[in-house]
Design an enzyme around this catalytic site. Sequence first.
Site, PDB file in Angstrom:
ATOM      1  N   LYS A  48       0.831  -1.209   0.000  1.00  0.00           N
ATOM      2  CA  LYS A  48       0.000   0.000   0.000  1.00  0.00           C
ATOM      3  C   LYS A  48       0.865   1.257   0.000  1.00  0.00           C
ATOM      4  O   LYS A  48       0.615   2.205  -0.764  1.00  0.00           O
ATOM      5  CB  LYS A  48      -0.904   0.017   1.241  1.00  0.00           C
ATOM      6  CG  LYS A  48      -1.744   1.298   1.375  1.00  0.00           C
ATOM      7  CD  LYS A  48      -2.537   1.312   2.652  1.00  0.00           C
ATOM      8  CE  LYS A  48      -1.767   1.845   3.824  1.00  0.00           C
ATOM      9  NZ  LYS A  48      -1.647   3.338   3.803  1.00  0.00           N
ATOM     10  N   ASP A  65       4.110   0.921  12.122  1.00  0.00           N
ATOM     11  CA  ASP A  65       2.900   0.267  11.641  1.00  0.00           C
ATOM     12  C   ASP A  65       2.715  -1.134  12.210  1.00  0.00           C
ATOM     13  O   ASP A  65       1.638  -1.715  12.076  1.00  0.00           O
ATOM     14  CB  ASP A  65       2.906   0.197  10.107  1.00  0.00           C
ATOM     15  CG  ASP A  65       2.511   1.515   9.466  1.00  0.00           C
ATOM     16  OD1 ASP A  65       2.061   2.412  10.200  1.00  0.00           O
ATOM     17  OD2 ASP A  65       2.659   1.649   8.244  1.00  0.00           O
ATOM     18  N   ARG A  93      -8.796  -0.288   4.297  1.00  0.00           N
ATOM     19  CA  ARG A  93      -7.995   0.703   3.570  1.00  0.00           C
ATOM     20  C   ARG A  93      -6.631   0.140   3.208  1.00  0.00           C
ATOM     21  O   ARG A  93      -6.027   0.582   2.225  1.00  0.00           O
ATOM     22  CB  ARG A  93      -7.771   1.960   4.431  1.00  0.00           C
ATOM     23  CG  ARG A  93      -8.919   2.931   4.531  1.00  0.00           C
ATOM     24  CD  ARG A  93      -8.502   4.163   5.325  1.00  0.00           C
ATOM     25  NE  ARG A  93      -7.201   4.633   4.878  1.00  0.00           N
ATOM     26  CZ  ARG A  93      -6.159   4.846   5.675  1.00  0.00           C
ATOM     27  NH1 ARG A  93      -6.244   4.622   6.956  1.00  0.00           N
ATOM     28  NH2 ARG A  93      -5.020   5.275   5.188  1.00  0.00           N
TER      29      ARG A  93
END
Length: 421
Positions: free
Chosen positions: A22, A308, A400
């Site tokens: 991503k 993350d 997402r």
Amino acid sequence: MAKYLVQKSGPLKGEVGISGAKNAVLPIMAASLLANEKCTLRDVPALRDVNVLSELLQYLGADVEKIDDNIYTIYTEDIKCVEAPFDLVKRMRASFLVAGPLLARKGRAKVYMPGGCTIGARPIELHLKGFQALGAEINQNDVESYVEISCNRLKGAVIYLDFPSVGATENIMMAASLAEGTTVIENAAEEPEIVDLANFLNKMGAKVKGAGTETIKIEGVESLSGCSHGIIPDRIETGTFMVAAAITRGEILIRNAVASHVKAITAKLSECGVIIEETDEGLLVRGNVNPLISTNIKTMPYPGFPTDIQSPFMAFLTTVEGSSVVIENIFENRFMHVPELNRMGASIKVEGRSAIIYGARPLQGSKVIATDLRAGAAMVLAGLVAEGTTEISEIYHIERGYENFIEKFRKLGATILRIDE
């Protein structure tokens, strides 16, 4: 609103393939605005953020076509608009990455303040500092929350970043590709996604050297052409499944993973007793060999431990013997998952940027919220080992950033149900 119902599932076992990253595909899609020909992108993950950026590129005048699930073509010969509207930008922070390409290609960009996960301020000052150093004029409207950037033609400069911001490095690198002269970015971000963007730009005809180090040199060119490029595997998705094997005491073969991109995660899981082997088939992660123990983590810019993975790793640390300390150095508001984990029976105490985890407390299924993308993944991991059912709301955050999230976990033996209300 959709939600996930997660049940205790036992050790996860099997294999999983990692999707395109991503955090690599979004800047590369934005960089396609620099070309006057068609760009073909492979291994594009099917994500909400990709859909949002596709909408934004089309709004600006690009022709975006989805050839199949993971191949896109982007044709940006005619850029009709240089304004990124609020209703699109507010949905995703990465939308601000169109500023550099628009500025370089059209000499002007108007972009509203970006949105996305509420994990911290993530200001754009470093982006604007870089544009100013390249000769752009900045007009920031704080009342209506937008910034206008303009120039005749950007000129190369030496730019020192006060913090190795990934977004600022990417935006400046893209803008400098069409600048006059040579630009040097010092204290640049070193993430693999920066390298992937540089490789894409160089395929288009840019002259970028040093990506992946703290000093990046860009020699500006007159124009860039189209190219074909495959997106690198997602190291954060890789890390999530590595932690999934650990927290469930399972065994997962992770295909298409790049071991060098997850060295910090590998090191910390190994300290806890997880066995990780790099094989010809992929990365084999076994949490079922040794008794697992606690460790401390500190998030840092790459190649340090990634912010993350902090929240999924914290979920794991609640299940092992001993106490752990997690220090968050990147974002000031990235402990929003702590109350949710505590609601499930964890014992975590936050003191400023530090969190103390008292491990081996039995988790119980509960109603929790995916407060941001990676916190949502942490809630799923905790739900896999909690007694009863865990109900996770606001799952749009999770979707997402993870492709086929539920399907991949189910293949490994997880019991997860997605419900639309």
